[in-house]
Design a protein around this motif. Structure first.
Motif, mmCIF file in Angstrom:
data_model
loop_
_atom_site.group_PDB
_atom_site.id
_atom_site.type_symbol
_atom_site.label_atom_id
_atom_site.label_comp_id
_atom_site.label_asym_id
_atom_site.label_seq_id
_atom_site.Cartn_x
_atom_site.Cartn_y
_atom_site.Cartn_z
ATOM 1 N N CYS A 48 0.866 -1.182 0.000
ATOM 2 C CA CYS A 48 0.000 0.000 0.000
ATOM 3 C C CYS A 48 0.902 1.230 0.000
ATOM 4 C CB CYS A 48 -0.937 0.006 1.213
ATOM 5 S SG CYS A 48 -0.086 0.260 2.795
ATOM 6 N N THR A 49 0.314 2.392 -0.195
ATOM 7 C CA THR A 49 1.100 3.630 -0.195
ATOM 8 C C THR A 49 1.695 3.877 1.188
ATOM 9 O OG1 THR A 49 -0.249 4.625 -1.935
ATOM 10 C CG2 THR A 49 1.011 6.130 -0.542
ATOM 11 N N ALA A 50 2.978 4.256 1.192
ATOM 12 C CA ALA A 50 3.680 4.587 2.436
ATOM 13 C C ALA A 50 4.175 6.027 2.356
ATOM 14 C CB ALA A 50 4.861 3.641 2.657
ATOM 15 N N GLY A 51 4.166 6.717 3.497
ATOM 16 C CA GLY A 51 4.570 8.118 3.514
ATOM 17 C C GLY A 51 5.566 8.428 4.616
ATOM 18 N N ILE A 52 6.385 9.459 4.355
ATOM 19 C CA ILE A 52 7.351 9.975 5.332
ATOM 20 C C ILE A 52 7.249 11.490 5.317
ATOM 21 C CG2 ILE A 52 9.798 10.210 5.941
ATOM 22 C CD1 ILE A 52 10.310 7.578 4.420
ATOM 23 N N ARG A 53 7.152 12.087 6.492
ATOM 24 C CA ARG A 53 7.154 13.555 6.592
ATOM 25 C C ARG A 53 8.057 13.974 7.747
ATOM 26 N NH1 ARG A 53 2.272 14.378 7.625
ATOM 27 N NH2 ARG A 53 1.494 14.818 5.512
ATOM 28 N N LEU A 54 8.949 14.932 7.470
ATOM 29 C CA LEU A 54 9.798 15.502 8.515
ATOM 30 C C LEU A 54 9.249 16.873 8.884
ATOM 31 C CD1 LEU A 54 13.358 14.573 7.166
ATOM 32 C CD2 LEU A 54 11.994 13.395 8.914
ATOM 33 N N HIS A 55 9.079 17.131 10.178
ATOM 34 C CA HIS A 55 8.493 18.398 10.626
ATOM 35 C C HIS A 55 9.321 19.596 10.174
ATOM 36 C CE1 HIS A 55 5.813 15.916 12.769
ATOM 37 N NE2 HIS A 55 6.545 15.709 13.858
ATOM 38 N N ALA A 56 10.639 19.464 10.171
ATOM 39 C CA ALA A 56 11.507 20.604 9.881
ATOM 40 C C ALA A 56 11.353 21.098 8.454
ATOM 41 C CB ALA A 56 12.961 20.233 10.150
ATOM 42 N N THR A 57 11.069 20.203 7.528
ATOM 43 C CA THR A 57 10.935 20.607 6.126
ATOM 44 C C THR A 57 9.487 20.747 5.696
ATOM 45 O OG1 THR A 57 10.941 18.330 5.297
ATOM 46 C CG2 THR A 57 13.078 19.406 5.573
ATOM 47 N N ARG A 59 7.891 18.684 4.078
ATOM 48 C CA ARG A 59 7.703 17.984 2.803
ATOM 49 C C ARG A 59 7.354 16.523 3.049
ATOM 50 N NH1 ARG A 59 10.972 15.349 -1.169
ATOM 51 N NH2 ARG A 59 12.722 15.384 0.291
ATOM 52 N N SER A 60 6.400 16.010 2.272
ATOM 53 C CA SER A 60 6.010 14.611 2.386
ATOM 54 C C SER A 60 6.574 13.801 1.225
ATOM 55 C CB SER A 60 4.482 14.471 2.398
ATOM 56 O OG SER A 60 3.931 15.068 3.546
ATOM 57 N N ILE A 61 7.017 12.596 1.529
ATOM 58 C CA ILE A 61 7.437 11.631 0.509
ATOM 59 C C ILE A 61 6.417 10.504 0.540
ATOM 60 C CG2 ILE A 61 9.248 10.038 -0.238
ATOM 61 C CD1 ILE A 61 11.242 11.800 1.326
ATOM 62 N N ARG A 62 5.711 10.285 -0.562
ATOM 63 C CA ARG A 62 4.696 9.238 -0.629
ATOM 64 C C ARG A 62 4.991 8.340 -1.812
ATOM 65 N NH1 ARG A 62 -0.076 11.257 -2.154
ATOM 66 N NH2 ARG A 62 -1.290 9.537 -1.285
ATOM 67 N N MET A 63 5.110 7.063 -1.538
ATOM 68 C CA MET A 63 5.374 6.077 -2.585
ATOM 69 C C MET A 63 4.258 5.045 -2.615
ATOM 70 S SD MET A 63 8.188 6.815 -4.169
ATOM 71 C CE MET A 63 9.615 7.902 -3.951
ATOM 72 N N THR A 129 23.071 20.503 -2.648
ATOM 73 C CA THR A 129 23.620 21.731 -2.093
ATOM 74 C C THR A 129 22.503 22.650 -1.602
ATOM 75 O OG1 THR A 129 25.571 21.609 -3.505
ATOM 76 C CG2 THR A 129 25.025 23.760 -2.604
ATOM 77 N N MET A 130 21.421 22.738 -2.367
ATOM 78 C CA MET A 130 20.324 23.611 -1.973
ATOM 79 C C MET A 130 19.591 23.019 -0.781
ATOM 80 S SD MET A 130 20.773 26.113 -3.878
ATOM 81 C CE MET A 130 19.344 27.071 -3.384
ATOM 82 N N ALA A 131 19.221 23.898 0.150
ATOM 83 C CA ALA A 131 18.592 23.458 1.395
ATOM 84 C C ALA A 131 17.278 24.198 1.597
ATOM 85 C CB ALA A 131 19.525 23.713 2.575
ATOM 86 N N ASP A 132 16.478 23.670 2.485
ATOM 87 C CA ASP A 132 15.224 24.316 2.866
ATOM 88 C C ASP A 132 15.553 25.646 3.540
ATOM 89 O OD1 ASP A 132 12.866 25.165 4.003
ATOM 90 O OD2 ASP A 132 12.270 23.188 4.694
ATOM 91 N N PRO A 133 15.100 26.786 2.980
ATOM 92 C CA PRO A 133 15.411 28.091 3.588
ATOM 93 C C PRO A 133 14.979 28.190 5.044
ATOM 94 C CG PRO A 133 14.502 28.396 1.396
ATOM 95 C CD PRO A 133 14.346 26.936 1.725
ATOM 96 N N ALA A 134 13.873 27.514 5.400
ATOM 97 C CA ALA A 134 13.399 27.574 6.789
ATOM 98 C C ALA A 134 14.412 26.941 7.737
ATOM 99 C CB ALA A 134 12.049 26.881 6.911
ATOM 100 N N LEU A 135 15.022 25.843 7.311
ATOM 101 C CA LEU A 135 16.042 25.200 8.140
ATOM 102 C C LEU A 135 17.265 26.083 8.278
ATOM 103 C CD1 LEU A 135 16.142 21.409 7.123
ATOM 104 C CD2 LEU A 135 15.464 22.393 9.314
#
Length: 345
Positions: A48-57, A59-63, A129-135
């Motif tokens: 089934c679909t699995a997801g990962i989300r990090l609070h700091a970014t 952004r969600s990764i859903r496969m 190299t590019m990073a989340d500006p919020a971080l």
């Protein structure tokens, strides 16, 4: 591992399946896969679909179970688990299963959460190299508490306790390419904050900045202080001195603290402001103040030294003091630098 096997052996008929789940994620961790690969593997295992989300970014990764990115709307999670690192909640993992959860979903999510925490601790969320500006903003803001700053640094891929220096840049060169040039040895992270680019790295090679880039480089090991130094140093960057290290400024850095009204009221600064209406006069004054020598200024300007001498004599009359005297050179340098700082304030 033996203790875990013994515990699982006392469970019901799902014990063998549980052991396979544990072994599955342990293998992924040994192979040091990234977050998308973890999500893809978990989705294949759970079917089934699995997801990962990090609070700091955020952004969600859903496969999907087919191994592709899931682009459909996110339904409510059928089951989820918290990702913790150093006893802090840093994210969430979940399954999107139609129908009731399966007996091993809880264990699979637990192992997925452990694997995600290991990836974050080792690499951060991305190897770009590019990073989340919020971080990046969390790292360089003076008001950030140490725990939040360290967590952000870890998510960016910097080892806990390692020195991080900051450069403030203005450049037409894309920041990812610029970061790779001036920080050939990783880790390096870059982000655009307003009109200023930010580079974070353990070490920054000043001489590696390409032509056309203005940069200020902080020298403090604490990121927030290094950022403050870098912003100050950037204000002193010019066409003839495009890269400025904060420690190279010495006492000159104090000019950045002069109140704008006091600077404008100074006769020498006001005189430079009047000269600025004639670009050739300003360029001559800059060349002379930068080189500290009439002949070297002539070389920079590609003029005969006698021509430069005549220009300096005229500029001295306009400023109200002789530029060829040591005190005159000092006054002109201070006035020109203060005038430039007014334009960048």
């Amino acid at each position: 591992m033996e203790a875990l096997v013994a515990r699982l052996s006392r469970l019901d008929a799902d014990a063998e399946g549980a052991l396979r789940v544990v072994t599955f994620f342990d293998t992924l961790m040994r192979r040091r896969v990234d977050l998308p690969a973890l999500a893809r593997a978990a989705a294949g295992l759970a079917e089934c679909t699995a997801g990962i989300r990090l609070h700091a970014t955020g952004r969600s990764i859903r496969m999907s179970a087919a191994g592709t990115e899931a682009s459909d709307p996110v339904p409510p999670a059928s089951s989820e688990a918290t990702v913790t690192l150093d006893d802090e909640d840093i994210g969430t993992v979940w399954f999107e299963r139609c129908g009731p959860a399966r007996s091993l979903d809880e264990l699979a999510l637990e192992r997925l959460a452990i694997a995600v925490a290991a990836v974050v601790e080792r690499y951060g969320p991305a190897q770009t190299t590019m990073a989340d500006p919020a971080l990046v903003e969390l790292v360089i803001t003076a008001g950030t508490d140490d725990a939040a700053r360290n967590r952000a640094l870890r998510l960016l891929g910097f080892a806990p306790g390692s020195p991080v220096r900051v450069a403030a840049v203005r450049s037409a060169t894309p920041l990812d390419r610029l970061g790779a040039q001036v920080c050939p040895a990783r880790p390096v992270k870059a982000a655009q904050l307003g009109d200023v680019g930010v580079l974070l790295a353990g070490e920054i090679a000043d001489e590696a900045f390409p032509a056309g880039v203005h940069a200020g480089v902080g020298v403090a090991e604490h990121a927030a202080r290094s950022w403050r130094e870098a912003r100050t140093a950037l204000r002193f960057a010019t066409v003839r001195r495009p890269v400025v290290r904060y420690d190279a400024l010495g006492a000159v850095a104090l000019l950045a603290q002069v109140p704008a009204d006091a600077a404008r009221d100074n006769p020498d600064v006001a005189a430079v402001d009047r000269l600025a209406s004639t670009p050739s006069d300003l360029d001559t004054l800059d060349a002379y103040c930068t080189t500290g020598s009439l002949r070297r200024a002539a070389d920079v300007l590609h003029l005969h030294h006698s021509s430069v001498a005549r220009r300096l004599d005229q500029l001295g009359k306009a400023l109200g003091f002789s530029l060829t005297e040591p005190d005159g050179l000092l006054r002109a340098s201070v006035a020109l630098t203060t005038w430039r700082l007014l334009g960048d304030s």
